[in-house]
Design an enzyme around this catalytic site. Structure first.
Site, mmCIF file in Angstrom:
data_model
loop_
_atom_site.group_PDB
_atom_site.id
_atom_site.type_symbol
_atom_site.label_atom_id
_atom_site.label_comp_id
_atom_site.label_asym_id
_atom_site.label_seq_id
_atom_site.Cartn_x
_atom_site.Cartn_y
_atom_site.Cartn_z
ATOM 1 N N VAL A 141 0.847 -1.195 0.000
ATOM 2 C CA VAL A 141 0.000 0.000 0.000
ATOM 3 C C VAL A 141 0.879 1.241 0.000
ATOM 4 O O VAL A 141 1.908 1.274 0.664
ATOM 5 C CB VAL A 141 -0.879 0.025 1.281
ATOM 6 C CG1 VAL A 141 -1.755 1.262 1.327
ATOM 7 C CG2 VAL A 141 -1.706 -1.232 1.404
ATOM 8 N N CYS A 142 0.462 2.273 -0.752
ATOM 9 C CA CYS A 142 1.096 3.586 -0.651
ATOM 10 C C CYS A 142 0.019 4.648 -0.853
ATOM 11 O O CYS A 142 -1.169 4.368 -0.700
ATOM 12 C CB CYS A 142 2.260 3.744 -1.635
ATOM 13 S SG CYS A 142 1.754 3.905 -3.351
ATOM 14 N N ARG A 143 0.412 5.862 -1.224
ATOM 15 C CA ARG A 143 -0.560 6.941 -1.379
ATOM 16 C C ARG A 143 -1.475 6.698 -2.574
ATOM 17 O O ARG A 143 -2.681 6.795 -2.470
ATOM 18 C CB ARG A 143 0.176 8.283 -1.522
ATOM 19 C CG ARG A 143 -0.747 9.462 -1.671
ATOM 20 C CD ARG A 143 0.042 10.771 -1.683
ATOM 21 N NE ARG A 143 -0.843 11.870 -2.016
ATOM 22 C CZ ARG A 143 -1.097 12.286 -3.247
ATOM 23 N NH1 ARG A 143 -0.515 11.697 -4.286
ATOM 24 N NH2 ARG A 143 -1.912 13.293 -3.468
ATOM 25 N N MET B 108 -3.981 4.759 -0.786
ATOM 26 C CA MET B 108 -4.770 5.381 0.268
ATOM 27 C C MET B 108 -5.698 6.468 -0.271
ATOM 28 O O MET B 108 -6.698 6.771 0.372
ATOM 29 C CB MET B 108 -3.838 5.955 1.343
ATOM 30 C CG MET B 108 -3.101 4.897 2.150
ATOM 31 S SD MET B 108 -4.194 3.701 3.003
ATOM 32 C CE MET B 108 -4.883 4.736 4.300
ATOM 33 N N GLY C 200 -0.526 4.122 -5.312
ATOM 34 C CA GLY C 200 -0.292 2.833 -5.962
ATOM 35 C C GLY C 200 1.018 2.744 -6.716
ATOM 36 O O GLY C 200 1.415 1.661 -7.136
#
Length: 98
Positions: free
Chosen positions: A62-64, A90, A66
């Protein structure tokens, strides 16, 4: 590279499934909210902390948005890990955060 939607992740969590979520955002980004049960390993540290991961488990990155988690997914996949990238990151997450 395998991917999983935010909706799928949310449904799995709501059904009580134990997921291995790794948030690769920086510490200051995670301070704004992280998916419960996710662990934070910033992208720049993945290579040095992958020894903490178990190749017999599946991980969801997971990141901000993708992008960084996609990089982490490809890197870990090349190291023999079973990983999937959470599409949209996110920014697309509508579920609970802590």
């Amino acid at each position: 590279m395998k991917s999983i939607s935010v909706e799928e992740v949310q449904q799995l969590l709501e059904s009580g499934k134990e997921l291995n979520l790794i948030d690769v955002r920086e510490v200051d980004e995670v301070a704004a909210g992280i998916i419960p049960t996710a662990i934070n390993i910033p992208l720049g540290l993945i290579e040095f902390r992958m020894n903490e991961l178990d190749k017999s488990k599946e991980y969801i990155m997971v990141c901000r948005s993708g992008g960084r988690s996609g990089n982490a997914t490809m890197f870990l996949e090349n190291q023999g890990f079973n990983v999937a990238n959470m599409d949209g990151g996110m920014l697309a997450w509508a579920g609970e955060v802590e």
